[in-house]
Write an enzyme that holds these catalytic residues in place. Structure first.
Site, PDB file in Angstrom:
ATOM      1  N   LYS A 153       0.851  -1.182   0.000  1.00 33.03           N
ATOM      2  CA  LYS A 153       0.000   0.000   0.000  1.00 33.03           C
ATOM      3  C   LYS A 153       0.888   1.233   0.000  1.00 33.03           C
ATOM      4  O   LYS A 153       2.047   1.100   0.376  1.00 33.03           O
ATOM      5  CB  LYS A 153      -0.944  -0.097   1.186  1.00 33.03           C
ATOM      6  CG  LYS A 153      -0.607   0.769   2.397  1.00 33.03           C
ATOM      7  CD  LYS A 153      -1.611   0.656   3.454  1.00 33.03           C
ATOM      8  CE  LYS A 153      -2.114   1.969   3.943  1.00 33.03           C
ATOM      9  NZ  LYS A 153      -1.146   2.818   4.628  1.00 33.03           N
ATOM     10  N   LYS A 187      -2.850  -9.597  10.879  1.00 33.44           N
ATOM     11  CA  LYS A 187      -2.980  -9.626  12.344  1.00 33.44           C
ATOM     12  C   LYS A 187      -3.926 -10.766  12.720  1.00 33.44           C
ATOM     13  O   LYS A 187      -5.044 -10.846  12.207  1.00 33.44           O
ATOM     14  CB  LYS A 187      -3.532  -8.291  12.852  1.00 33.44           C
ATOM     15  CG  LYS A 187      -2.610  -7.101  12.587  1.00 33.44           C
ATOM     16  CD  LYS A 187      -3.201  -5.817  13.154  1.00 33.44           C
ATOM     17  CE  LYS A 187      -2.504  -4.583  12.626  1.00 33.44           C
ATOM     18  NZ  LYS A 187      -1.161  -4.356  13.122  1.00 33.44           N
ATOM     19  N   GLU A 221      -3.394   5.764  17.446  1.00 27.40           N
ATOM     20  CA  GLU A 221      -1.948   5.533  17.517  1.00 27.40           C
ATOM     21  C   GLU A 221      -1.293   6.527  18.469  1.00 27.40           C
ATOM     22  O   GLU A 221      -1.774   7.647  18.623  1.00 27.40           O
ATOM     23  CB  GLU A 221      -1.328   5.690  16.134  1.00 27.40           C
ATOM     24  CG  GLU A 221      -1.894   4.735  15.116  1.00 27.40           C
ATOM     25  CD  GLU A 221      -1.130   4.804  13.812  1.00 27.40           C
ATOM     26  OE1 GLU A 221      -0.130   4.088  13.702  1.00 27.40           O
ATOM     27  OE2 GLU A 221      -1.514   5.586  12.938  1.00 27.40           O
ATOM     28  N   HIS A 245      -7.071  -0.188   5.885  1.00 28.00           N
ATOM     29  CA  HIS A 245      -7.083  -0.888   7.176  1.00 28.00           C
ATOM     30  C   HIS A 245      -8.442  -0.838   7.891  1.00 28.00           C
ATOM     31  O   HIS A 245      -8.967  -1.857   8.333  1.00 28.00           O
ATOM     32  CB  HIS A 245      -6.047  -0.292   8.119  1.00 28.00           C
ATOM     33  CG  HIS A 245      -4.663  -0.271   7.560  1.00 28.00           C
ATOM     34  ND1 HIS A 245      -4.205  -1.218   6.691  1.00 28.00           N
ATOM     35  CD2 HIS A 245      -3.628   0.587   7.757  1.00 28.00           C
ATOM     36  CE1 HIS A 245      -2.933  -0.950   6.381  1.00 28.00           C
ATOM     37  NE2 HIS A 245      -2.571   0.153   7.005  1.00 28.00           N
ATOM     38  N   LYS A 345      -3.262  10.014  14.774  1.00 28.34           N
ATOM     39  CA  LYS A 345      -1.888   9.889  15.290  1.00 28.34           C
ATOM     40  C   LYS A 345      -1.757  10.727  16.555  1.00 28.34           C
ATOM     41  O   LYS A 345      -2.502  11.677  16.753  1.00 28.34           O
ATOM     42  CB  LYS A 345      -0.898  10.384  14.239  1.00 28.34           C
ATOM     43  CG  LYS A 345      -0.968   9.574  12.966  1.00 28.34           C
ATOM     44  CD  LYS A 345       0.414   9.264  12.423  1.00 28.34           C
ATOM     45  CE  LYS A 345       0.358   8.377  11.211  1.00 28.34           C
ATOM     46  NZ  LYS A 345       0.406   6.946  11.522  1.00 28.34           N
TER      47      LYS A 345
HETATM   48  C1  BG6 Z   1       0.364   1.941   7.943  1.00 27.51           C
HETATM   49  C2  BG6 Z   1       0.238   3.431   7.902  1.00 27.51           C
HETATM   50  O1  BG6 Z   1      -0.222   1.364   6.800  1.00 27.51           O
HETATM   51  O2  BG6 Z   1      -0.270   1.449   9.107  1.00 27.51           O
HETATM   52  C3  BG6 Z   1       0.846   4.041   9.139  1.00 27.51           C
HETATM   53  O3  BG6 Z   1       0.872   3.942   6.737  1.00 27.51           O
HETATM   54  C4  BG6 Z   1       0.235   3.438  10.373  1.00 27.51           C
HETATM   55  O4  BG6 Z   1       0.684   5.454   9.150  1.00 27.51           O
HETATM   56  C5  BG6 Z   1       0.268   1.911  10.319  1.00 27.51           C
HETATM   57  O5  BG6 Z   1       0.979   3.899  11.490  1.00 27.51           O
HETATM   58  C6  BG6 Z   1      -0.519   1.304  11.462  1.00 27.51           C
HETATM   59  O6  BG6 Z   1      -0.276  -0.073  11.508  1.00 27.51           O
HETATM   60  P1  BG6 Z   1      -0.092  -0.832  12.893  1.00 27.51           P
HETATM   61  O7  BG6 Z   1       0.088  -2.258  12.496  1.00 27.51           O
HETATM   62  O8  BG6 Z   1       1.079  -0.222  13.567  1.00 27.51           O
HETATM   63  O9  BG6 Z   1      -1.365  -0.587  13.646  1.00 27.51           O
END
Ligand code: BG6
Length: 496
Positions: A153, A187, A221, A245, A345
Site C-alpha cells: 500500500k 494480524k 496511535e 485498514h 496519530k
Molecule cells: C500503515 C500506515 O499502513 O499502518 C501508518 O501507513 C500506520 O501510518 C500503520 O501507522 C498502522 O499499523 P499498525 O500495524 O502499527 O497498527
C-alpha cells in the site's frame, strides 16, 4: 523471492524480520533464495550486514517488531540464501540482469523455481515495475511454475489512480498473480473476527440491527508522523488508514457469511459490504466526517511538537492526522445501525478495537436502577495491543439491595495460546507462497474502498476550514469528533 526496495525501511523492519521468523519456524523450503534489488550501490555482503545490524536491534526487544529470542542459526540460514542486485527500477536493463541472476540461481539449485516479486517500493514504481517485469518475460507462468507479485500500500491515491493502476497491472498480470497487501489482515485478531462470527452459534444470531445499537471502530496511535512527512503531507489520515485498514475491520465485522473460506468467496462478501456503504453526498461528507491535526502536546509523558513543525511538513499544512466519521450500511442486516470510525496519530493510547454496542434491556425491572443508568452490553474485539475479546454486561453487586455494576468477561489471547513472535507479515508472505489469496485485496475490493471515500476527499479539497481544527497531541482527538456522537445521544469509548 525478489524484494524490490531491498535497502528500504519496510524491508528492514518488516519483510526480512518476517522471513527470519518463517525460517526459524522451518516454514520455508531449503531451496528458498532471497534476491534484493535496490538503487543503493552495495554488495550482497553489505546488504546482509546492514540487515544483520537492524535485526540485532529488534531481537529480544518488547517492541512492535519484536521477533523473540536471537537464533543465530536461523539468521544464518536466511543470510546465506541472500544475494543482491543493484539496479534502477525504471531501467529495463535491471530486469534483464535480474532474469539472468534468477536463471543462475535456478541452475545452481538444479530446479526451475517459482518467483515471488515483492514491491516494497514507493507507489510510483508499482506500475512501471510490473510492466517491466512482464516485458522481460519474468512473470510468464509456464510448466507449472508460478509467478506472483506482491504490491504494497498505498494502492492509488484516489479512485481514479487506483483504477488506472489496476488497469495497468492487469495488462501485465492476471488477477490470480497479484497479491495486494493490507497488513492489517496479517494480524491474528483481525482474522479471528471471522472465526468468532462464523465458527460459533452464539454470536451470529444477535449480529444484526435487531440487537446491535451501533458499532465503533477505533485505530488510535501514539506515534506521530515521524520521518514520513513527505509521504504523509499528500496522504493524510483518511487515505493512509481508512479505505484500507479500517475498512478491512469494517468488512470483517459487517460482511455476510461467505459460502466457503475460499479466497474469492470471502473477497466477494467483503467487496459487497464496502459497496453497501451509503454514499457520502457532499452535505453528509461535511456533517458526518470530522478531520483534525495534532498540535503540540504530551504523548506517553513525552513532549511532542505540532504536526506543522514536523520535518518535511508545510508550516500551514492542512493535512489531517485524525479523522472520524459516521457511516451507514445499506442492507437488511445493518439498516439503521450507525458505524462510527476514528483513527488518528498522537492520541492518548495505542488501541485498535471494534466495539459492538447492543441495545439496552427493554424494561427497567430493578428498583433503584433505571434503564438510562443501566450499563449497556458491549462486545469489544481488541485487535492490538492486549489482543482479546471482552463482553461487558451488568451484574448484581453483592449486598442486600439490588444494585447493578458493569462487569467484563475477558478472553485474552496470551492466556490461552502461546503467541509466536510475529510482525504480522509472516502469514501474508507464507500465504503468497502457497497461493492463498484470501487475505489479499482483489481489484474490486480496492476500488470499492476508494469509491466510498472519494466524495469525502472531494468535499475536503473544496472546503478547507479557515482555521484547521486542531487537537492536542496526547488527547482523544478534536472536539468535533465527540460532537459527532453526542448529536446521536452517544459517546466514544474512552481512550483512557
Ligand atoms: C500503515 C500506515 O499502513 O499502518 C501508518 O501507513 C500506520 O501510518 C500503520 O501507522 C498502522 O499499523 P499498525 O500495524 O502499527 O497498527
Amino acid at each position: 523471492m525478489v524484494i524490490f526496495g531491498a535497502a528500504g525501511d519496510l524491508t528492514k523492519r518488516l519483510v526480512v524480520p518476517a522471513l527470519y521468523n518463517l525460517v526459524a519456524a522451518r516454514r520455508l523450503p531449503d531451496e528458498f533464495r532471497l534476491v534484493g534489488v535496490d538503487l543503493a550501490d552495495q554488495t550482497a555482503e553489505e546488504w546482509r550486514k546492514g540487515l544483520t545490524d537492524t535485526m540485532q536491534q529488534f531481537v529480544g526487544k518488547d517492541g512492535e517488531f519484536q521477533i523473540g529470542r536471537p537464533d543465530r542459526d536461523a539468521w544464518h540460514r536466511l543470510a546465506e540464501r541472500m544475494s543482491y542486485l543493484q539496479g534502477d527500477l525504471d531501467d529495463p536493463g535491471t530486469y534483464d540482469r535480474l532474469g539472468k541472476h534468477l536463471a543462475k540461481l535456478d541452475k545452481t539449485a538444479g530446479t526451475a523455481g517459482n518467483y515471488l516479486f515483492y514491491l516494497a517500493v514507493a507507489e510510483r514504481f508499482f506500475g512501471v515495475a510490473v510492466t517491466r517485469l512482464a516485458a522481460a518475460g519474468l512473470v510468464t507462468e509456464r510448466d507449472g511454475q508460478w509467478r506472483r507479485v506482491v504490491i504494497e500500500k498505498p494502492f492509488g491515491h484516489d479512485l481514479s489512480s487506483a483504477k488506472a493502476l489496476n488497469a495497468q497491472i492487469l495488462t501485465a498480470l492476471q488477477e490470480h498473480q497479484i497479491y495486494r497487501i493490507d497488513h492489517f489482515l496479517g494480524k491474528e485478531t483481525v482474522q479471528n473476527i471471522m472465526a468468532l462470527r462464523f465458527a460459533n452459534g452464539l454470536f451470529e444470531p444477535v449480529w444484526n440491527r435487531q440487537h446491535i445499537d451501533h458499532v465503533q471502530i477505533t485505530a488510535a496511535e501514539t506515534v506521530g508522523v515521524e520521518h514520513r512527512g513527505r509521504f504523509y503531507e499528500k496522504t493524510g489520515a483518511l487515505r493512509d488508514m481508512v479505505p484500507n485498514h479500517v475498512f478491512q475491520l469494517l468488512a470483517m465485522t459487517a460482511m455476510e457469511p461467505p459460502i466457503s473460506f475460499d479466497a474469492d468467496a470471502v473477497r466477494a462478501k467483503k467487496a459487497e459490504i464496502i459497496q453497501a456503504i451509503h454514499p457520502f453526498e457532499p452535505a453528509r461528507a461535511l456533517n458526518d466526517v470530522v478531520r483534525g491535526q495534532y498540535d503540540a502536546g504530551t504523548v506517553l509523558d513525552r513532549a511532542v511538537q505540532a504536526y506543522r513543525r514536523e520535518p518535511d511538513v508545510a508550516p500551514d499544512s492542512n493535512t489531517e492526522t485524525y479523522m472520524a466519521c459516521k457511516l451507514k450500511i445499506d442492507n437488511w442486516r445493518w439498516a439503521g445501525v450507525p458505524f462510527y470510525l476514528r483513527t488518528g496519530k498522537y492520541l492518548k493510547r495505542r488501541v485498535t478495537e471494534i466495539a459492538v454496542r447492543f441495545h439496552q434491556a427493554p424494561y427497567a425491572l430493578f428498583r433503584g436502577t433505571d434503564v438510562e443508568r443501566m450499563n449497556p452490553n458491549w462486545m469489544i474485539l481488541r485487535i492490538q495491543p492486549d489482543e482479546g475479546i471482552a463482553l461487558e454486561f451488568a451484574a448484581k453487586r453483592p449486598g442486600p439491595s439490588m444494585k447493578l455494576s458493569s462487569v467484563s468477561m475477558d478472553f485474552a489471547y496470551k492466556t490461552y495460546f502461546r503467541i509466536e513472535p510475529s510482525t504480522g507479515y509472516e502469514t501474508l508472505i507464507f500465504d503468497c507462497m502457497i497461493g492463498d489469496a484470501t487475505l489479499f485485496q482483489r481489484a474490486d475490493n480496492i476500488e470499492a474502498g476508494w469509491q466510498a471515500v472519494q466524495p469525502i476527499l472531494d468535499v475536503w479539497a473544496d472546503n478547507v476550514p479557515p482555521d484547521f481544527p486542531k487537537y492536542a497531541a496526547g488527547g482523544s482527538g478534536p472536539a468535533a469528533a465527540e460532537e459527532l456522537l453526542a448529536r446521536d445521544g452517544r459517546a466514544w469509548r474512552s481512550l483512557d
